[in-house]
Design a protein around this motif. Sequence first.
Motif, mmCIF file in Angstrom:
data_model
loop_
_atom_site.group_PDB
_atom_site.id
_atom_site.type_symbol
_atom_site.label_atom_id
_atom_site.label_comp_id
_atom_site.label_asym_id
_atom_site.label_seq_id
_atom_site.Cartn_x
_atom_site.Cartn_y
_atom_site.Cartn_z
ATOM 1 N N ALA A 1 1.170 -1.296 0.218
ATOM 2 C CA ALA A 1 0.067 0.249 0.132
ATOM 3 C C ALA A 1 0.851 1.588 0.098
ATOM 4 C CB ALA A 1 -0.602 -0.214 0.916
ATOM 5 N N ALA A 2 2.039 1.540 0.888
ATOM 6 C CA ALA A 2 3.360 2.094 0.780
ATOM 7 C C ALA A 2 3.447 2.640 -0.508
ATOM 8 C CB ALA A 2 3.824 2.067 2.143
ATOM 9 N N PHE A 3 4.246 1.551 -0.888
ATOM 10 C CA PHE A 3 4.416 1.978 -2.739
ATOM 11 C C PHE A 3 3.679 2.086 -3.603
ATOM 12 C CE2 PHE A 3 4.761 0.041 -6.560
ATOM 13 C CZ PHE A 3 6.635 -0.009 -7.256
ATOM 14 N N GLN A 4 2.136 1.858 -3.580
ATOM 15 C CA GLN A 4 1.132 2.345 -4.291
ATOM 16 C C GLN A 4 1.430 3.566 -4.284
ATOM 17 O OE1 GLN A 4 -1.825 -0.746 -4.050
ATOM 18 N NE2 GLN A 4 -0.965 -2.168 -6.129
ATOM 19 N N GLN A 5 1.379 4.385 -3.650
ATOM 20 C CA GLN A 5 1.270 5.512 -2.902
ATOM 21 C C GLN A 5 1.725 5.933 -3.075
ATOM 22 O OE1 GLN A 5 0.364 5.942 1.030
ATOM 23 N NE2 GLN A 5 -1.660 7.229 1.255
ATOM 24 N N GLN A 6 2.878 6.016 -3.132
ATOM 25 C CA GLN A 6 4.307 6.911 -3.530
ATOM 26 C C GLN A 6 4.875 6.204 -5.548
ATOM 27 O OE1 GLN A 6 6.995 7.493 -0.415
ATOM 28 N NE2 GLN A 6 6.395 5.687 0.776
ATOM 29 N N GLU B 1 13.925 1.085 -0.728
ATOM 30 C CA GLU B 1 14.121 2.052 0.836
ATOM 31 C C GLU B 1 13.003 1.789 1.349
ATOM 32 O OE1 GLU B 1 12.318 6.544 1.466
ATOM 33 O OE2 GLU B 1 13.810 6.343 -0.173
ATOM 34 N N LEU B 2 11.456 1.272 1.121
ATOM 35 C CA LEU B 2 10.655 0.895 1.665
ATOM 36 C C LEU B 2 11.170 -0.534 2.553
ATOM 37 C CD1 LEU B 2 7.616 1.683 -0.476
ATOM 38 C CD2 LEU B 2 8.438 2.517 1.612
ATOM 39 N N LEU B 3 11.469 -1.657 1.622
ATOM 40 C CA LEU B 3 12.129 -2.545 2.583
ATOM 41 C C LEU B 3 13.860 -2.590 3.182
ATOM 42 C CD1 LEU B 3 12.469 -4.875 -0.913
ATOM 43 C CD2 LEU B 3 10.639 -5.260 1.082
ATOM 44 N N ARG B 4 13.947 -1.607 3.111
ATOM 45 C CA ARG B 4 14.767 -1.255 4.258
ATOM 46 C C ARG B 4 14.400 -0.444 5.574
ATOM 47 N NH1 ARG B 4 18.418 -0.006 -0.173
ATOM 48 N NH2 ARG B 4 17.421 1.912 0.123
ATOM 49 N N SER B 5 13.425 0.498 5.445
ATOM 50 C CA SER B 5 12.681 -0.158 6.867
ATOM 51 C C SER B 5 11.983 -0.818 7.708
ATOM 52 C CB SER B 5 11.892 1.232 6.234
ATOM 53 O OG SER B 5 10.527 1.005 5.604
ATOM 54 N N GLN B 6 12.024 -2.020 6.881
ATOM 55 C CA GLN B 6 11.238 -2.557 7.207
ATOM 56 C C GLN B 6 12.068 -4.064 8.119
ATOM 57 O OE1 GLN B 6 7.755 -3.354 8.510
ATOM 58 N NE2 GLN B 6 6.958 -1.408 7.209
ATOM 59 N N GLY B 7 13.595 -3.921 7.586
ATOM 60 C CA GLY B 7 14.642 -4.350 7.950
ATOM 61 C C GLY B 7 15.253 -4.922 6.733
#
Length: 199
Positions: free
Chosen positions: A4-9, A38-44
């Motif tokens: 969802a975060a990916f689709q938003q950005q 980047e989103l994957l890194r934010s999830q560890g």
Amino acid sequence: ELIAAFQQQSVLHKERGDAANAAQIDRRSRADAELLAELLRSQGYYDAVVEPRIDRTGNALLVVLEAEPGEQYRFQSVELPGLEAAGAEAAELREEFAVKAGDPVVAEDVIAANVALQVALGEQGFALAEIGEQQITIEHETRRAQLVLPVKTGPLASFGAIRVSGRPQFSPRHVAQIARFDSGERFQKSKVDDLRRAL
């Protein structure tokens, strides 16, 4: 949540109805690949690799993002130096900081834990408490991380007499009648916030 975060950005998602040439689609696909990494890194997932691929299907171009997230990093240690100054309240305050050793290194969880601890300090009577700048050290070889968050609790505070200054609309006595606390009672920030709203 991550999707969802990916689709938003996503640039491709936002501009999917617009005409574009191959070079523009290539640029957008690379931007989206970096966004997903980047989103994957934010999830560890600090070793995440995302590669864009463009396939032709008839007259259309299909963008595929091939992701290899790798192993999720976890906290080896979580330290809150200075919190022990809270004395008897320290253990309860530590529980409010929900991130513990062994938990995944998730940015949103760390931010939420920071906020929860700040709120809890204010509710437990530490009116002047300050949370310092957090330090997260990432060990890529072991896929572990250390978190250090300095805390200055300040003294345990109690409510004193209510005073007003300037040209107040209400007298101190009237404000004291509205307030949900008495002089000598342990400080709670939420009660101060309630009084502000009432005024």
